[in-house]
Every structure is written in structure tokens, then in C-alpha cells.
Scaffold this motif. Structure first.
Motif, PDB file in Angstrom:
ATOM      1  N   PHE A  26       0.799  -1.221   0.000  1.00 54.09           N
ATOM      2  CA  PHE A  26       0.000   0.000   0.000  1.00 54.09           C
ATOM      3  C   PHE A  26       0.835   1.276   0.000  1.00 54.09           C
ATOM      4  N   GLU A  27       2.159   1.151  -0.051  1.00 51.74           N
ATOM      5  CA  GLU A  27       3.001   2.340   0.019  1.00 51.74           C
ATOM      6  C   GLU A  27       2.705   3.322  -1.108  1.00 51.74           C
ATOM      7  N   ALA A  28       2.436   2.817  -2.316  1.00 50.58           N
ATOM      8  CA  ALA A  28       2.176   3.703  -3.448  1.00 50.58           C
ATOM      9  C   ALA A  28       0.841   4.430  -3.316  1.00 50.58           C
ATOM     10  N   THR A  29       0.001   3.966  -2.424  1.00 46.21           N
ATOM     11  CA  THR A  29      -1.320   4.575  -2.239  1.00 46.21           C
ATOM     12  C   THR A  29      -1.278   5.737  -1.256  1.00 46.21           C
ATOM     13  N   ILE A  30      -0.232   5.823  -0.450  1.00 47.27           N
ATOM     14  CA  ILE A  30      -0.200   6.800   0.631  1.00 47.27           C
ATOM     15  C   ILE A  30      -0.217   8.233   0.108  1.00 47.27           C
ATOM     16  N   ASP A  31       0.701   8.567  -0.783  1.00 51.54           N
ATOM     17  CA  ASP A  31       0.815   9.964  -1.237  1.00 51.54           C
ATOM     18  C   ASP A  31      -0.455  10.463  -1.915  1.00 51.54           C
ATOM     19  N   PRO A  32      -1.043   9.716  -2.870  1.00 56.95           N
ATOM     20  CA  PRO A  32      -2.286  10.220  -3.464  1.00 56.95           C
ATOM     21  C   PRO A  32      -3.438  10.296  -2.465  1.00 56.95           C
ATOM     22  N   THR A  33      -3.444   9.423  -1.471  1.00 61.13           N
ATOM     23  CA  THR A  33      -4.474   9.500  -0.437  1.00 61.13           C
ATOM     24  C   THR A  33      -4.321  10.774   0.379  1.00 61.13           C
ATOM     25  N   VAL A  34      -3.090  11.070   0.787  1.00 60.56           N
ATOM     26  CA  VAL A  34      -2.832  12.289   1.552  1.00 60.56           C
ATOM     27  C   VAL A  34      -3.205  13.520   0.736  1.00 60.56           C
ATOM     28  N   ALA A  35      -2.842  13.530  -0.548  1.00 56.55           N
ATOM     29  CA  ALA A  35      -3.146  14.679  -1.404  1.00 56.55           C
ATOM     30  C   ALA A  35      -4.650  14.876  -1.550  1.00 56.55           C
ATOM     31  N   ALA A  36      -5.382  13.784  -1.733  1.00 54.12           N
ATOM     32  CA  ALA A  36      -6.832  13.890  -1.899  1.00 54.12           C
ATOM     33  C   ALA A  36      -7.512  14.338  -0.608  1.00 54.12           C
ATOM     34  N   LEU A  37      -7.029  13.848   0.534  1.00 56.67           N
ATOM     35  CA  LEU A  37      -7.601  14.276   1.810  1.00 56.67           C
ATOM     36  C   LEU A  37      -7.296  15.739   2.082  1.00 56.67           C
ATOM     37  N   ALA A  38      -6.137  16.209   1.606  1.00 56.13           N
ATOM     38  CA  ALA A  38      -5.781  17.617   1.806  1.00 56.13           C
ATOM     39  C   ALA A  38      -6.797  18.539   1.147  1.00 56.13           C
ATOM     40  N   GLU A  39      -7.345  18.119   0.021  1.00 59.04           N
ATOM     41  CA  GLU A  39      -8.360  18.928  -0.654  1.00 59.04           C
ATOM     42  C   GLU A  39      -9.658  18.982   0.143  1.00 59.04           C
ATOM     43  N   LEU A  40      -9.890  17.954   0.969  1.00 56.48           N
ATOM     44  CA  LEU A  40     -11.107  17.902   1.778  1.00 56.48           C
ATOM     45  C   LEU A  40     -10.960  18.634   3.104  1.00 56.48           C
ATOM     46  N   SER A  41      -9.728  18.744   3.594  1.00 55.65           N
ATOM     47  CA  SER A  41      -9.391  19.523   4.788  1.00 55.65           C
ATOM     48  C   SER A  41     -10.272  19.210   5.999  1.00 55.65           C
ATOM     49  N   PRO A  42     -10.253  17.964   6.482  1.00 51.52           N
ATOM     50  CA  PRO A  42     -11.064  17.641   7.665  1.00 51.52           C
ATOM     51  C   PRO A  42     -10.540  18.346   8.910  1.00 51.52           C
ATOM     52  N   ALA A  43     -11.452  18.652   9.833  1.00 51.57           N
ATOM     53  CA  ALA A  43     -11.059  19.275  11.092  1.00 51.57           C
ATOM     54  C   ALA A  43     -10.453  18.264  12.056  1.00 51.57           C
ATOM     55  N   LEU A  44     -10.881  17.008  11.943  1.00 55.39           N
ATOM     56  CA  LEU A  44     -10.354  15.929  12.778  1.00 55.39           C
ATOM     57  C   LEU A  44     -10.000  14.751  11.895  1.00 55.39           C
ATOM     58  N   LEU A  45      -8.785  14.252  12.061  1.00 57.94           N
ATOM     59  CA  LEU A  45      -8.318  13.067  11.350  1.00 57.94           C
ATOM     60  C   LEU A  45      -7.702  12.138  12.386  1.00 57.94           C
ATOM     61  N   ALA A  46      -8.386  11.047  12.679  1.00 60.31           N
ATOM     62  CA  ALA A  46      -7.940  10.109  13.717  1.00 60.31           C
ATOM     63  C   ALA A  46      -7.825   8.709  13.126  1.00 60.31           C
ATOM     64  N   PRO A  47      -6.809   8.468  12.289  1.00 57.85           N
ATOM     65  CA  PRO A  47      -6.638   7.144  11.690  1.00 57.85           C
ATOM     66  C   PRO A  47      -6.031   6.168  12.697  1.00 57.85           C
ATOM     67  N   GLY A  48      -6.484   4.933  12.660  1.00 57.97           N
ATOM     68  CA  GLY A  48      -5.969   3.941  13.601  1.00 57.97           C
ATOM     69  C   GLY A  48      -5.852   2.575  12.964  1.00 57.97           C
ATOM     70  N   HIS A  49      -5.796   1.570  13.820  1.00 57.93           N
ATOM     71  CA  HIS A  49      -5.812   0.157  13.456  1.00 57.93           C
ATOM     72  C   HIS A  49      -4.817  -0.170  12.345  1.00 57.93           C
ATOM     73  N   CYS A  50      -5.281  -0.335  11.108  1.00 63.66           N
ATOM     74  CA  CYS A  50      -4.485  -0.847   9.997  1.00 63.66           C
ATOM     75  C   CYS A  50      -3.891   0.256   9.132  1.00 63.66           C
TER      76      CYS A  50
END
Length: 333
Positions: free
Chosen positions: A278-302
Motif C-alpha cells: 500500500f506504500e504507493a497509495t499513501i501519497d495520493p491519499t494524503v493529497a486527496a484528503l488535503a483537498e477535503l481539509s477535515p477538522a479531525l483526522l484520527a486514523p488507527g488500526h491498519c
């Protein structure tokens, strides 16, 4: 609680959401509170330990490779509580609930994000605690799929498979739905089967297999994966995932599409970005979430340590580390 009437766009805005992480991979008793999050520190639960003066010690909470959250939604004076996943073992969720002073008899229903055993193992403990109460359990019809991991250099590991017959025998009322479902008088939405639309979220690697049509086959989709969505009045969507096997952006897009609400206020739960596959998925995921700009991001588990570092760097004000015992309280504007 399990009211499926009306379209998903009829999701009712609520005044408050509280997500209590009953089980996560980590328990850290030294984490500090934040704007949305309070932590369970030492001092609430103890056990006998004769090697200490006074004969007792503090025990904190349990962490295990699994996930479980208690979700409470309030609109006006009306509050509903449900359980989203149950952790890996029969005992961890129950133990942590007891140490937090949480009465699981208040739970009005259970939602399973998918069938993997690290999200469903605590059902046995819940049945033991509640007795034969007819508690509804909402799950995708493919939650019973038999699966295994075939990793080169390791023995084949067949995942424990959830049994519908056993759940019914323990007193649960199993409800199977592929489509989106409204719960709690329209205050909670379960996405149902998530459409896969992004180019970069490609699912599980070839080592993840399912028994389909009489043969073991690569199972990239984990098609039973679904998420929980709440519309917090004046703030936007609160999205809770178990593992996010459908891809977190696919999940958020589905929530937006179903509800007609574009703004993402909070994202909590497993994002399944751990490991080399999943390493190749990290950067585009971060970039896409940046456009959404959530107030709280609490990733856990996996979510995985590489993704956690990337998300913490990209969202210094929104990201918080997950831990068993964390309570995320979100209120309407």
C-alpha cells in the motif's frame, strides 16, 4: 434503531456525535487531550497486585490488532447508541468497556464494517455479556465469505470465518443489506457496498484470497466493506471506517454522493495503508484528503506507520493518534 426507510439523502443532521474507541491496536496512557478528543489515562481501573504497597496496581486498557467503536448520536434530547465492530478477541472490547465504565446494555444495534475476524471477534464476548437479548446486527451479505492469506515464505493462514448460524444461536438478529441503510430515525447512515471509483485505491494484494465458486481466488475488493456516516449540523460529514478496504477516498466520495453533503468534518478509523503493498497509495491519499481539509483526522488500526507519519505531517492541526479509550466529541455549529 434499524430504520431503513427513505433515501440516504434524507440523513438527518445531528447536534452531537461521540465516538469512543473501545479497541484499537494501541493503548497509550500518556496521550494528551485535544480540541475534539479526550484520553483515558491511568487511575480508573485497578487490579490486585501484592508486589505493590496497598496490594493493587493500575491496568489501563487493552490494545490488540482489531477495531471497535461505540457511537452515540444526539439530536435535541434524543440520543441513540450503536456499536461499530467488536475487535479481535472475545474479551478485549468487554474488558475495556468495563474499565471505561461503559454499559454495553445501552447499545441498540451492532454494525459490522466487514467480515474479517479482527472486527468481529468480540461478538462472542458481547453475547456473553448481554445474554439472549435480540440485538440486531447489520452486515453486508458477503460478510460470511471464507478467506485466507497466502504470503510467500509463510504457512497459509485461513482467517476465522463468521458464522450466521452461530450468531443467530447466540441471540443476535442478523440483518443483511448491500444497499445504504439509515439507522436511528435517520440520524446514522451505513454506506452499504462502496463504489470503487478512484484510480489509486486498488484494494488488497494477491496474497488475500477468498473461496469463490469452488476455488480460492484473489480477493482485492473485500466487497463487504462499508462505513458509518453522520451529518453533523453546520459542520459536515463524520465518517467512521473499520479498515477502509474500499479505499478511504472511495468511501468519502460515496458518503458525499449519497447525502449531497460535500464537506468532510471528521474521519476516524482504519485506513488500511500499512505494508509494502500500500506504500504507493499513501501519497495520493494524503493529497486527496488535503483537498477535503477535515477538522479531525484520527486514523488507527491498519493505517500503518508510514501513512501515519505522512498524515501527521500533512495535517498538523487535524491529525491525532488513535488509542483504545479515546473519545472524539464533535458538536454542531
Amino acid at each position: 434503531m434499524f430504520d431503513s426507510s427513505g433515501p440516504a439523502s434524507a440523513l438527518v443532521p445531528v447536534d452531537e456525535v461521540r465516538i469512543t474507541t473501545l479497541v484499537d491496536n494501541v493503548y497509550d496512557g500518556l496521550l494528551e487531550d485535544g480540541p475534539f478528543t479526550t484520553r483515558e489515562t491511568f487511575g480508573r481501573a485497578g487490579e490486585a497486585a501484592p508486589q505493590f504497597e496497598g496490594g493493587r496496581t493500575e491496568v489501563g486498557l487493552l490494545g490488540e490488532h482489531g477495531f471497535s467503536s461505540l457511537v452515540a448520536v444526539r439530536r435535541g434530547a434524543a440520543e441513540a447508541t450503536l456499536l461499530f465492530d467488536t475487535g479481535l478477541s472475545p474479551s478485549a472490547m468487554i474488558t475495556n468497556a468495563d474499565r471505561l465504565g461503559t454499559d454495553l446494555h445501552a447499545v441498540e444495534g451492532v454494525v459490522l464494517s466487514h467480515g474479517h475476524f479482527d472486527h468481529t471477534g468480540g461478538l462472542a464476548g458481547l453475547a456473553g455479556r448481554l445474554g439472549r437479548e435480540r440485538l440486531p446486527v447489520l452486515a453486508h451479505p458477503e460478510v460470511w465469505t471464507k478467506r485466507r492469506l497466502v504470503v510467500p515464505g509463510r504457512e497459509v493462514f485461513e482467517l476465522p470465518t463468521l458464522s450466521k448460524t452461530a450468531l443467530a444461536g447466540e441471540g443476535f438478529d442478523v440483518i443483511e443489506r448491500r444497499e445504504p441503510t439509515l439507522l436511528a430515525d435517520g440520524r446514522v447512515l451505513i454506506t452499504g457496498e462502496v463504489a470503487r471509483t478512484t484510480e489509486f485505491e486498488r484494494g488488497m494484494p494477491p496474497s488475500h484470497q477468498a473461496w469463490l465458486d469452488g476455488d480460492w481466488r484473489h480477493d482485492p475488493a473485500v466487497i463487504d466493506d462499508q462505513a458509518l456516516v453522520v451529518h453533523l449540523r453546520g459542520q459536515g460529514l463524520v465518517v467512521l471506517t473499520g479498515c477502509g478496504h474500499a479505499g478511504v477516498l472511495n468511501i468519502v466520495k460515496q458518503a458525499q454522493r449519497l447525502t449531497g453533503v460535500d464537506r468532510l468534518h471528521a474521519l476516524v478509523g482504519g485506513l488500511h495503508l500499512g505494508g509494502r503493498a500500500f506504500e504507493a497509495t499513501i501519497d495520493p491519499t494524503v493529497a486527496a484528503l488535503a483537498e477535503l481539509s477535515p477538522a479531525l483526522l484520527a486514523p488507527g488500526h491498519c493505517t500503518g506507520w508510514r501513512a501515519q507519519h505522512a498524515l501527521a505531517s500533512a495535517f498538523p492541526d487535524a491529525w491525532v493518534p488513535s488509542s483504545s479509550g479515546s473519545v472524539h466529541r464533535l458538536v454542531a455549529a
